[in-house]
Write a protein that holds these residues in place. Structure first.
Motif, PDB file in Angstrom:
ATOM      1  N   SER A   1       0.843  -1.189   0.000  1.00 30.98           N
ATOM      2  CA  SER A   1       0.000   0.000   0.000  1.00 30.98           C
ATOM      3  C   SER A   1       0.880   1.241   0.000  1.00 30.98           C
ATOM      4  N   VAL A   2       0.328   2.351  -0.499  1.00 29.90           N
ATOM      5  CA  VAL A   2       1.077   3.596  -0.565  1.00 29.90           C
ATOM      6  C   VAL A   2       1.023   4.291   0.792  1.00 29.90           C
ATOM      7  N   THR A   3       2.181   4.587   1.317  1.00 31.40           N
ATOM      8  CA  THR A   3       2.275   5.280   2.602  1.00 31.40           C
ATOM      9  C   THR A   3       2.757   6.703   2.388  1.00 31.40           C
ATOM     10  N   SER A   4       2.608   7.519   3.385  1.00 35.07           N
ATOM     11  CA  SER A   4       3.038   8.910   3.298  1.00 35.07           C
ATOM     12  C   SER A   4       4.559   8.988   3.296  1.00 35.07           C
ATOM     13  N   GLN A   5       5.089   9.735   2.306  1.00 38.84           N
ATOM     14  CA  GLN A   5       6.527   9.953   2.229  1.00 38.84           C
ATOM     15  C   GLN A   5       6.787  11.454   2.100  1.00 38.84           C
ATOM     16  N   PRO A   6       7.935  11.930   2.593  1.00 43.54           N
ATOM     17  CA  PRO A   6       8.215  13.375   2.571  1.00 43.54           C
ATOM     18  C   PRO A   6       8.166  13.949   1.157  1.00 43.54           C
ATOM     19  N   VAL A   7       7.420  15.041   1.008  1.00 43.07           N
ATOM     20  CA  VAL A   7       7.283  15.724  -0.278  1.00 43.07           C
ATOM     21  C   VAL A   7       7.725  17.174  -0.110  1.00 43.07           C
TER      22      VAL A   7
ATOM     23  N   LEU B   1       9.076  14.235  -4.553  1.00 44.35           N
ATOM     24  CA  LEU B   1       9.570  13.610  -3.338  1.00 44.35           C
ATOM     25  C   LEU B   1      10.796  14.340  -2.807  1.00 44.35           C
TER      26      LEU B   1
ATOM     27  N   GLU C   1      12.443   3.646   0.281  1.00 41.51           N
ATOM     28  CA  GLU C   1      11.283   2.775   0.456  1.00 41.51           C
ATOM     29  C   GLU C   1      11.192   1.846  -0.738  1.00 41.51           C
TER      30      GLU C   1
ATOM     31  N   GLN D   1       5.718   0.905  -3.907  1.00 42.25           N
ATOM     32  CA  GLN D   1       4.387   0.881  -3.301  1.00 42.25           C
ATOM     33  C   GLN D   1       3.326   1.135  -4.364  1.00 42.25           C
TER      34      GLN D   1
ATOM     35  N   THR E   1       6.571   9.491  -8.516  1.00 43.18           N
ATOM     36  CA  THR E   1       5.219   9.359  -7.967  1.00 43.18           C
ATOM     37  C   THR E   1       4.229   9.231  -9.109  1.00 43.18           C
TER      38      THR E   1
ATOM     39  N   ASP F   1      -1.129   6.807  -7.616  1.00 45.22           N
ATOM     40  CA  ASP F   1      -1.492   5.562  -6.948  1.00 45.22           C
ATOM     41  C   ASP F   1      -0.271   4.693  -6.659  1.00 45.22           C
TER      42      ASP F   1
END
Length: 363
Positions: free
Chosen positions: A3-9, A15, A31, A34, A118, A121
């Motif tokens: 699943s896609v998790t929150s990553q620093p943007v 990203l 990571e 995802q 990115t 999805d």
């Protein structure tokens, strides 16, 4: 799929790059993939919404080795009109190990690039190391590639960036292919490529014989019928007097070409990017209908005092024995080969290795 998790943007929407990198080999990503099957290829075959390239110098030959953690030196958000270059580079990269392998040992700076993509999805990171010998591959954490894509990323986003010539615009028979997705399973990856036969004249110039659609299909069919096995990218026992070695360049509408080296007297005689065949079947007879062998230089031909051949003779510059056997390229390849290995398609004008030298064959 994860699943896609929150990553620093970052504020620009792409990203954020990690401030430091701990792995100098370029085999660790922030990571794993995802929202997408990361084991299918390095990057999905579609344009990302954002694409960023993070660069970390890990070796400076002038000042000495750098030490971990390695600091981020540059962050480049790839413009929409430039994304396809990076996407194609990674999408079509062939499968293969990123583990260290025997290689040339030319000194040079080294950098690791993290490419973050990115897709709304999905999120994918790719780590790729650039080294002077093009010995390092790339990984997204699930899929590993042997292709030295880090070198191209360095040319695009390194200290001295410059344009990169797309594969379709490069001379067909010149240079080496870094491989194509699927070449670890077959000599001819999926698709209907056109074929160019490459042979070398005594002068070292290429003779290119493009085949039409029908003839290309015949060659492709014959290649796909040959039994295959994983390859080490080398052969041994080539006949120094043979002049029937050639290279087949398989060109596709999209993505990189595939190079297959054929040396009938070598063991194995057929070398692809990730597989080889111990048999040639009817391949040589088929190809020679449209591209006959070019006679090798005559070692007994008269030679003038300045080293040139007398009128009507052909003298090769392949080596001290005058055999005209192609030499292996320097500064490229996958490492030291086995006894008597010969590159079937390297220019004859290159210096010839000594008879007992170890040489690598790379298609």
């Amino acid at each position: 799929m994860r699943s896609v998790t929150s990553q620093p943007v970052a504020e620009d929407g792409a990203l954020e790059c990690p401030a430091t990198l701990a792995d100098e080999r370029g085999t660790t990503v922030p990571e794993k993939p995802q929202g997408v099957d990361g084991n299918a290829r390095l990057l999905p075959d579609r344009e990302p919404e954002t694409l960023v390239v993070c660069r970390y110098p890990v070796l400076d030959v002038m000042t000495g080795s750098l030490k971990a953690p390695f600091a981020l030196e540059s962050r480049n958000v790839v413009a929409a009109n430039q994304r396809q270059t990076v996407v194609d580079l990674l999408t079509w990269a062939p499968r293969g190990t990123t583990e260290g392998r025997a290689c040339t040992a030319m000194a040079g700076n080294e950098s690791v690039h993290l490419v973050g993509a990115t897709y709304g999805d999905a999120i994918v990171w790719v780590a790729a190391k650039a080294d002077a010998n093009s010995c390092s591959g790339a990984t997204n954490g699930d899929f590993e590639s042997r292709a030295p894509v880090g070198g191209t990323l360095e040319r695009l986003y390194g200290d001295d960036p410059g344009p990169v010539t797309p594969p379709a615009e490069q001379p067909t028979c010149v240079g080496w292919s870094t491989g194509r997705l699927g070449d670890d399973q077959t000599l001819v990856p999926e698709g209907s490529p056109t074929v160019t036969v490459c042979r070398l004249a005594a002068s070292g110039s290429w003779q290119e014989t493009p085949l039409d659609e029908d003839r290309s299909a015949q060659v492709v069919t014959e290649l796909r019928q040959l039994p295959i096995r994983p390859t080490l990218g080398m052969c041994e026992g080539a006949d120094p007097g043979a002049d029937d070695a050639f290279r087949l360049v398989l060109s596709y509408p999209r993505g990189p070409s595939v190079h297959v080296g054929v040396t009938p007297s070598c063991r194995p005689p057929v070398l692809g990017g990730g597989v080889e065949s111990a048999e040639v079947g009817e391949l040589v007879e088929l190809v020679e209908q449209w591209s006959p062998p070019i006679p090798a230089p005559d070692p007994d031909a008269p030679v003038s005092s300045d080293g040139s051949g007398s009128p009507g003779s052909t003298v090769g510059s392949a080596g001290s024995d005058g055999s005209g056997v192609p030499a292996a390229p320097t500064g490229t390849g996958t490492g030291t080969g086995t006894e008597g290995s010969v590159d079937p398609v390297a220019p004859r004008s290159q210096p010839q290795s000594e008879p007992d030298a170890r040489v690598t064959t790379v298609p």
